[in-house]
Design a protein around this motif. Structure first.
Motif, short mmCIF file in Angstrom:
data_model
loop_
_atom_site.label_atom_id
_atom_site.label_comp_id
_atom_site.label_asym_id
_atom_site.label_seq_id
_atom_site.Cartn_x
_atom_site.Cartn_y
_atom_site.Cartn_z
N ILE A 66 6.92 13.41 1.37
CA ILE A 66 5.79 13.98 0.62
C ILE A 66 5.41 15.29 1.02
N LYS A 67 5.21 15.41 2.68
CA LYS A 67 4.90 16.45 3.13
C LYS A 67 5.73 17.64 2.78
N ALA A 68 7.13 17.45 2.60
CA ALA A 68 7.77 18.53 2.25
C ALA A 68 7.85 18.55 0.57
N GLY A 69 7.11 17.76 0.09
CA GLY A 69 6.81 18.13 -1.28
C GLY A 69 7.93 18.22 -2.42
N SER A 70 9.09 17.16 -2.17
CA SER A 70 10.12 17.19 -2.93
C SER A 70 10.16 15.87 -3.84
N PRO A 71 9.68 15.82 -4.91
CA PRO A 71 9.50 14.83 -5.86
C PRO A 71 11.17 13.72 -5.80
N PRO A 72 12.14 14.70 -5.89
CA PRO A 72 13.31 13.57 -6.28
C PRO A 72 13.36 12.89 -4.67
N GLN A 73 13.23 13.56 -3.54
CA GLN A 73 13.35 12.95 -2.27
C GLN A 73 12.41 11.63 -2.17
N VAL A 74 11.00 11.92 -2.77
CA VAL A 74 10.16 10.89 -2.70
C VAL A 74 10.54 9.66 -3.55
N SER A 75 11.30 9.89 -4.77
CA SER A 75 11.41 8.74 -5.61
C SER A 75 12.59 7.96 -4.89
N GLN A 76 13.44 8.59 -3.95
CA GLN A 76 14.39 8.08 -3.15
C GLN A 76 13.50 7.09 -2.01
N ALA A 77 12.41 7.87 -1.43
CA ALA A 77 11.70 7.01 -0.54
C ALA A 77 11.12 5.81 -1.08
N LEU B 189 0.32 6.86 4.27
CA LEU B 189 1.66 6.54 4.45
C LEU B 189 1.65 6.45 6.07
N GLN B 190 1.20 7.43 6.72
CA GLN B 190 1.05 7.40 8.21
C GLN B 190 0.30 6.17 8.66
N SER B 191 -0.75 5.72 8.15
CA SER B 191 -1.42 4.38 8.65
C SER B 191 -0.63 3.22 8.19
N ALA B 192 -0.04 3.25 6.93
CA ALA B 192 0.98 2.18 6.93
C ALA B 192 1.91 2.00 7.97
N ALA B 193 2.66 3.14 8.05
CA ALA B 193 3.67 2.94 9.19
C ALA B 193 3.39 2.56 10.59
N THR C 158 0.85 -1.17 0.18
CA THR C 158 0.07 -0.06 -0.08
C THR C 158 0.68 1.19 0.14
N ALA C 159 1.86 1.39 0.87
CA ALA C 159 2.66 2.34 0.83
C ALA C 159 3.36 2.64 -0.41
N ALA C 160 4.07 1.59 -1.01
CA ALA C 160 4.57 1.83 -2.20
C ALA C 160 3.84 2.25 -3.36
N MET C 161 2.40 1.80 -3.51
CA MET C 161 1.47 2.21 -4.23
C MET C 161 1.09 3.51 -4.24
N VAL C 162 0.85 4.04 -3.06
CA VAL C 162 0.54 5.47 -2.85
C VAL C 162 1.71 6.44 -3.14
N ALA D 140 10.88 3.36 6.62
CA ALA D 140 10.83 3.81 5.32
C ALA D 140 9.51 4.50 5.29
N ALA D 141 8.22 4.07 5.34
CA ALA D 141 7.19 4.68 5.19
C ALA D 141 7.19 5.79 5.94
N ARG D 142 7.46 5.96 7.01
CA ARG D 142 7.64 7.35 7.60
C ARG D 142 8.55 8.40 6.94
N ARG D 143 9.58 7.87 6.49
CA ARG D 143 10.44 8.89 5.61
C ARG D 143 9.75 9.30 4.50
N ALA D 144 8.96 8.23 3.84
CA ALA D 144 8.18 8.74 2.58
C ALA D 144 7.17 9.58 3.18
N GLN D 145 6.44 9.71 4.21
CA GLN D 145 5.55 10.59 4.57
C GLN D 145 6.22 11.96 4.73
N ALA D 146 7.32 11.86 5.31
CA ALA D 146 7.84 13.30 5.68
C ALA D 146 8.28 13.91 4.30
#
Length: 154
Positions: A120-131, A74-78, A52-56, A112-118
């Motif tokens: 996304i909140k920051a709105g940084s697509p390159p960092q989200v791709s890394q997540a 992502l918060q729910s998944a984490a 679910t986290a990866a798909m979202v 990893a799900a918590r980092r992805a959430q953070a």
């Protein structure tokens, strides 16, 4: 005339000790089975939460879901992953390297799900791709840890 309940019949015939022994043995067997099935059950939950986290995150990158939805998911998944980790840790199973590996891998998935959430909140697509990559790596590590845990013991 109605039939007597089985337990009443056993007690009337003085079979209480045998009945109690069967009950104790049944409880021991169920306890032994429950820790293993707990890991299996929580591992299924963890696998689903990781997917679910990866798909979202993929959907967010594609612009298909808003940030607040992706963040909440992502918060729910984490949280689900952290709960699965706690459930396995609280089992009465003996500690083995394989069991510890599953617990550690689920913890990495949750982080990893918590980092992805953070990100996304920051709105940084390159960092989200890394997540996304971190999520996939953690999911692969989890699958390998679970495979080692569930492999037949010789």
């Amino acid at each position: 005339m109605p039939a007597k309940p089985l337990l009443l019949s056993i007690l009337e015939k003085g079979g209480f000790r045998g009945c109690r022994l069967c009950l104790v043995l049944t409880m021991v067997a169920l306890t032994a089975c429950s820790s293993s099935s707990r890991i299996e059950q929580q591992s299924k939950i963890a696998r689903s939460a990781a997917q679910t986290a990866a798909m979202v995150v993929d959907a967010w990158i594609a612009g298909a879901v808003p940030s607040n939805y992706a963040s909440a998911t992502l918060q729910s998944a984490a949280d689900t992953l952290a709960d699965a980790e706690r459930q396995i840790e609280s089992g009465y199973s003996s500690e083995t390297p394989e069991r510890r590996g599953v617990i550690t891998a689920i913890g990495r998935l949750s982080a990893a799900a918590r980092r992805a959430q953070a990100r996304i909140k920051a709105g940084s697509p390159p960092q989200v791709s890394q997540a996304v990559q971190e999520l996939r790596t953690a999911a692969t590590e989890f699958a390998a840890a679970y495979d080692r845990y569930s492999a037949p013991k010789s």
